[in-house]
Design a protein around this motif. Structure first.
Motif, mmCIF file in Angstrom:
data_model
loop_
_atom_site.group_PDB
_atom_site.id
_atom_site.type_symbol
_atom_site.label_atom_id
_atom_site.label_comp_id
_atom_site.label_asym_id
_atom_site.label_seq_id
_atom_site.Cartn_x
_atom_site.Cartn_y
_atom_site.Cartn_z
ATOM 1 N N MET A 102 -16.517 -1.992 49.388
ATOM 2 C CA MET A 102 -15.058 -1.972 49.591
ATOM 3 C C MET A 102 -14.485 -3.377 49.450
ATOM 4 N N GLU A 106 -14.873 -2.096 44.872
ATOM 5 C CA GLU A 106 -15.599 -1.032 44.171
ATOM 6 C C GLU A 106 -15.583 0.225 45.031
ATOM 7 N N ARG A 107 -14.614 1.079 44.812
ATOM 8 C CA ARG A 107 -14.434 2.238 45.685
ATOM 9 C C ARG A 107 -15.490 3.321 45.511
ATOM 10 N N TYR A 108 -15.885 3.597 44.276
ATOM 11 C CA TYR A 108 -16.828 4.697 44.067
ATOM 12 C C TYR A 108 -18.185 4.441 44.745
ATOM 13 N N ALA A 110 -18.733 2.474 47.192
ATOM 14 C CA ALA A 110 -18.452 2.437 48.635
ATOM 15 C C ALA A 110 -18.402 3.850 49.188
ATOM 16 N N LEU A 111 -17.683 4.714 48.499
ATOM 17 C CA LEU A 111 -17.543 6.098 48.954
ATOM 18 C C LEU A 111 -18.891 6.818 48.970
ATOM 19 N N ASN A 138 -13.870 4.713 57.568
ATOM 20 C CA ASN A 138 -14.105 3.965 56.329
ATOM 21 C C ASN A 138 -13.844 4.828 55.102
ATOM 22 N N GLN A 141 -10.167 5.175 54.652
ATOM 23 C CA GLN A 141 -9.585 3.948 54.110
ATOM 24 C C GLN A 141 -9.758 3.882 52.591
ATOM 25 N N VAL A 142 -10.944 4.241 52.098
ATOM 26 C CA VAL A 142 -11.175 4.244 50.646
ATOM 27 C C VAL A 142 -10.238 5.239 49.970
ATOM 28 N N GLU A 145 -6.575 4.001 50.027
ATOM 29 C CA GLU A 145 -6.342 2.960 49.021
ATOM 30 C C GLU A 145 -6.223 3.571 47.631
ATOM 31 N N GLU A 146 -7.074 4.533 47.351
ATOM 32 C CA GLU A 146 -7.054 5.210 46.046
ATOM 33 C C GLU A 146 -5.708 5.923 45.856
#
Length: 158
Positions: A102, A106-108, A110-111, A138, A141-142, A145-146
């Motif tokens: 995060m 890098e969201r993917y 992180a998720l 968490n 949050q990702v 943001e997306e």
């Protein structure tokens, strides 16, 4: 028996045998030179999962998130070997990996890390546990943001 060292002058000699002998000797020297480290030098002691995790945490505290991810991944491999595939410590490490990703934007990845951490935490600790709530937050949050980024794009297009 030593291979012939050359063709003696004045004799016909077997050139093919000489070359074959030199070649065999060269191959054996090259093989010795490139032998695995374990045979050449004593192996360094490998760290356990807890040690890699602490090193990763120190890197994350210094905002060196990519290095932290690498160390956390080493910790995760060791923890899974030492403890269990779905041990609570693995979930903690996965959560920290997600936080680092995060911070790197890098969201993917992180998720993905958060989802696996959530699975383990729900299974081992239950849905009401503080650690489970942390990972759920968490993930939110990702996703938030997306979604926010997507809404900004819509505003720009309109």
């Amino acid at each position: 028996e030593q291979p012939p060292r050359g063709v003696p002058s004045g004799e016909g000699g077997n050139l093919a045998a000489s070359i074959g002998g030199w070649f065999s000797k060269a191959v054996s020297h090259v093989s010795e030179a490139f032998a695995p480290e374990a045979e050449v030098a004593p192996r360094r002691r490998q760290l356990d999962g807890r040690s890699y995790f602490r090193k990763g945490r120190r890197k994350a505290e210094k905002c060196e998130f990519l290095k932290a991810v690498a160390l956390y991944n080493l910790a995760l491999v060791r923890q899974r070997e030492e403890l269990d595939e779905d041990h609570v410590d693995c979930a903690t490490t996965l959560n920290e990996i997600g936080v680092c990703w995060m911070m790197l934007g890098e969201r993917y990845p992180a998720l993905s890390a958060f989802e696996e951490a959530l699975y383990i935490r729900q299974k081992k600790l239950g849905v009401g546990a503080m650690e489970t709530a942390e990972t759920t937050s968490n993930i939110w949050q990702v996703l938030h943001e997306e979604r926010s980024e997507g809404e900004q794009l819509v505003d720009i297009i309109e």
